[in-house]
Design a protein around this motif. Structure first.
Motif, PDB file in Angstrom:
ATOM      1  N   ASP A 145       0.810  -1.260  -0.001  1.00  0.00           N
ATOM      2  CA  ASP A 145      -0.032   0.035   0.083  1.00  0.00           C
ATOM      3  C   ASP A 145       0.978   1.263  -0.025  1.00  0.00           C
ATOM      4  O   ASP A 145       0.336   2.243  -0.654  1.00  0.00           O
ATOM      5  CB  ASP A 145      -0.868  -0.117   1.083  1.00  0.00           C
ATOM      6  N   GLN A 146       2.053   1.101   0.500  1.00  0.00           N
ATOM      7  CA  GLN A 146       2.742   2.420   0.768  1.00  0.00           C
ATOM      8  C   GLN A 146       3.751   2.559  -0.683  1.00  0.00           C
ATOM      9  O   GLN A 146       3.777   3.670  -1.100  1.00  0.00           O
ATOM     10  CB  GLN A 146       4.068   2.226   1.537  1.00  0.00           C
ATOM     11  N   ALA A 147       3.918   1.505  -1.422  1.00  0.00           N
ATOM     12  CA  ALA A 147       4.344   1.547  -2.880  1.00  0.00           C
ATOM     13  C   ALA A 147       3.428   2.326  -3.626  1.00  0.00           C
ATOM     14  O   ALA A 147       3.622   2.947  -4.533  1.00  0.00           O
ATOM     15  CB  ALA A 147       4.736   0.192  -3.188  1.00  0.00           C
ATOM     16  N   ILE A 148       1.995   1.887  -3.523  1.00  0.00           N
ATOM     17  CA  ILE A 148       0.983   2.391  -4.494  1.00  0.00           C
ATOM     18  C   ILE A 148       0.782   3.744  -4.136  1.00  0.00           C
ATOM     19  O   ILE A 148       0.654   4.798  -5.048  1.00  0.00           O
ATOM     20  CB  ILE A 148      -0.295   1.542  -4.104  1.00  0.00           C
ATOM     21  N   LEU A 149       0.910   4.080  -2.803  1.00  0.00           N
ATOM     22  CA  LEU A 149       0.716   5.558  -2.260  1.00  0.00           C
ATOM     23  C   LEU A 149       1.867   6.499  -2.853  1.00  0.00           C
ATOM     24  O   LEU A 149       1.629   7.574  -3.407  1.00  0.00           O
ATOM     25  CB  LEU A 149       0.814   5.773  -0.877  1.00  0.00           C
ATOM     26  N   THR A 150       3.174   6.020  -3.059  1.00  0.00           N
ATOM     27  CA  THR A 150       4.096   6.611  -3.520  1.00  0.00           C
ATOM     28  C   THR A 150       4.099   6.760  -5.034  1.00  0.00           C
ATOM     29  O   THR A 150       4.296   7.928  -5.766  1.00  0.00           O
ATOM     30  CB  THR A 150       5.485   5.949  -3.104  1.00  0.00           C
ATOM     31  N   LEU A 151       3.596   5.831  -5.627  1.00  0.00           N
ATOM     32  CA  LEU A 151       3.326   5.791  -7.177  1.00  0.00           C
ATOM     33  C   LEU A 151       2.071   6.903  -7.376  1.00  0.00           C
ATOM     34  O   LEU A 151       2.287   7.787  -8.473  1.00  0.00           O
ATOM     35  CB  LEU A 151       2.892   4.462  -7.591  1.00  0.00           C
ATOM     36  N   ARG A 152       1.146   6.995  -6.804  1.00  0.00           N
ATOM     37  CA  ARG A 152       0.028   7.890  -6.882  1.00  0.00           C
ATOM     38  C   ARG A 152       0.655   9.312  -6.844  1.00  0.00           C
ATOM     39  O   ARG A 152       0.172  10.301  -7.385  1.00  0.00           O
ATOM     40  CB  ARG A 152      -1.209   7.742  -5.843  1.00  0.00           C
ATOM     41  N   GLU A 153       1.518   9.504  -5.562  1.00  0.00           N
ATOM     42  CA  GLU A 153       2.069  10.844  -5.328  1.00  0.00           C
ATOM     43  C   GLU A 153       2.710  11.306  -6.479  1.00  0.00           C
ATOM     44  O   GLU A 153       2.885  12.576  -6.975  1.00  0.00           O
ATOM     45  CB  GLU A 153       2.720  10.892  -3.907  1.00  0.00           C
ATOM     46  N   ASN A 154       3.747  10.570  -7.006  1.00  0.00           N
ATOM     47  CA  ASN A 154       4.531  10.912  -8.110  1.00  0.00           C
ATOM     48  C   ASN A 154       3.493  11.218  -9.194  1.00  0.00           C
ATOM     49  O   ASN A 154       4.089  11.948 -10.040  1.00  0.00           O
ATOM     50  CB  ASN A 154       5.566   9.689  -8.566  1.00  0.00           C
ATOM     51  N   ASN A 155       2.511  10.263  -9.601  1.00  0.00           N
ATOM     52  CA  ASN A 155       1.566  10.630 -10.714  1.00  0.00           C
ATOM     53  C   ASN A 155       1.200  12.128 -10.696  1.00  0.00           C
ATOM     54  O   ASN A 155       0.875  12.681 -11.649  1.00  0.00           O
ATOM     55  CB  ASN A 155       0.756   9.426 -10.927  1.00  0.00           C
ATOM     56  N   VAL A 156       0.412  12.415  -9.421  1.00  0.00           N
ATOM     57  CA  VAL A 156       0.076  13.580  -9.222  1.00  0.00           C
ATOM     58  C   VAL A 156       1.112  14.768  -9.379  1.00  0.00           C
ATOM     59  O   VAL A 156       0.617  15.621 -10.138  1.00  0.00           O
ATOM     60  CB  VAL A 156      -0.520  13.602  -7.825  1.00  0.00           C
TER      61      VAL A 156
END
Length: 205
Positions: free
Chosen positions: A136-147
């Motif tokens: 879940d933390q990896a997904i969150l980091t990916l979403r933050e980078n995408n934003v």
């Protein structure tokens, strides 16, 4: 902070694998290893059927008598005592002792297998909790980078629209991609927070 707390709770979950037999149990649980130790005592109890039984008894009393004859008094005292010791060695009890020992040993083996199953379940729970946090933390980091990337893309599109290089449709599409990325980020944050709460609650049990 959430990830650190989740990691600490994961260590708590993992420690349960080792604590099952090494530390006191929480009040609302019964320690499986302590139950198993109690079960192990059934074998010596069954083996006691082969051993002799010894009984003993003792008694004592005190007597004092005083007599008078012709104005002369006489006193006598006695302290009788008795002791008794008996021993009984069973020779044959109709295979009751042998069957009792076999049953106790089978119960002990079954108990140890159940304990191993419990240990495996606790270890699996701890590892699963940790991997879920990492995922879940990896997904969150990916979403933050995408934003972050789509924020720059939206600003660049708006700047290009200002100088007439792109149309309003391009700006609207960039805004839609940015809004979708923000939605995915919020969902990822909610997932991490929800799982962290679950793990922290498990860690507080």
């Amino acid at each position: 902070a959430c990830v650190i707390q989740c990691s600490m709770s994961w260590f708590w979950l993992l420690s349960r694998f080792f604590y099952v037999c090494d530390t006191p149990c929480v009040p609302d649980n019964v320690c499986p290893c302590r139950l198993q130790r109690a079960t192990d005592e059934e074998v010596p109890r069954a083996l006691s059927g082969y051993r002799p039984s010894i009984t003993g008894s003792a008694d004592t009393s005190y007597e004092k008598q005083t007599t008078r004859a012709g104005g002369v008094g006489a006193t006598s005292e006695s302290n009788p005592r008795g002791y008794q010791i008996g021993a009984v060695q069973p020779i044959f009890r109709g295979f009751r002792t042998k069957n009792a020992v076999s049953a106790a040993e089978a119960t002990v083996r079954a108990g140890w297998e159940a304990l191993r199953t419990t240990e495996s379940s606790v270890l699996l729970e701890a590892v699963t909790a940790y991997m879920d946090v990492v995922r879940d933390q990896a997904i969150l980091t990916l979403r933050e980078n995408n934003v972050t990337v789509l924020t720059r893309d939206l600003k660049a599109t708006q700047d290009r629209f200002a100088v007439g290089e792109v149309t309003r449709t391009d700006v609207a599409q960039a805004q839609a991609r940015y809004a979708q990325a923000r939605t995915q980020l919020v969902q990822a944050q909610g997932q991490v927070a929800q799982f962290c709460l679950h793990v922290l609650l498990r860690g507080g049990e």
